[in-house]
Enzyme design. Sequence first.
Site: not given
Length: 220
Positions: A179, A126, A109
């Site tokens: 991401c 995030d 990630h």
Amino acid sequence: QAMEREVVAAFGKGEPDEIMSSAFKLKVTREDIHTLRNLRWLNDEVINFYMSLLVERNKKEGYPAVHAFSTFFYPKLISGGYKAVRRWTRGVDLFKQDLILVPIHLRVHWALVVIDVRKTTIKYFDSMGQKGDKICETLFQYLQEESREKRNLELTFSEWTLHSMESHEIPQQLNGSDCGVFMCKYADYISRDKPITFTQNHMPYFRKKMVWEIIHQQLL
């Protein structure tokens, strides 16, 4: 349409190690570019190149002064401490920057830390809404060491705000693969002091746009 054709060609067949773009002492191959295809994970090469484009754009167009660390900086800092990264800022005064971008790779990630030197804040972005409080603390400690080492000045913890952005504060991804694009676009908007207004729906377009930008070494 010409741009669309170039993107299709870049995604086309060819030697995986063919160099599609080189600048900033970095090279991006066809294989790297292919990580920008829909639903693929971006790799370090693409992200580092894109971050360098942001820094360059900000210099040229009078946006805030930005320093972007490489994706390899944070792992090096956690494995070896300040000593291991002391020389990463030779010739750069972090405290004269407006913004410092730190891409964070969490195994599968990508997330982003933005150090705003003007506002004395460290924020964690995030796209899956995870918390990064520890990461912010680690980077504050790094800044403290850097300030001692390079300016002989102590940073006062109480003057700084460390914050993990909540999922309702920033756009969130709705799949397991975007991401890296989210992280790059957070960096793009923040480095221009723009509100972050994009959504998951923009991702396919952003991916294509990034291919063109990397090949032409210029941000649209």
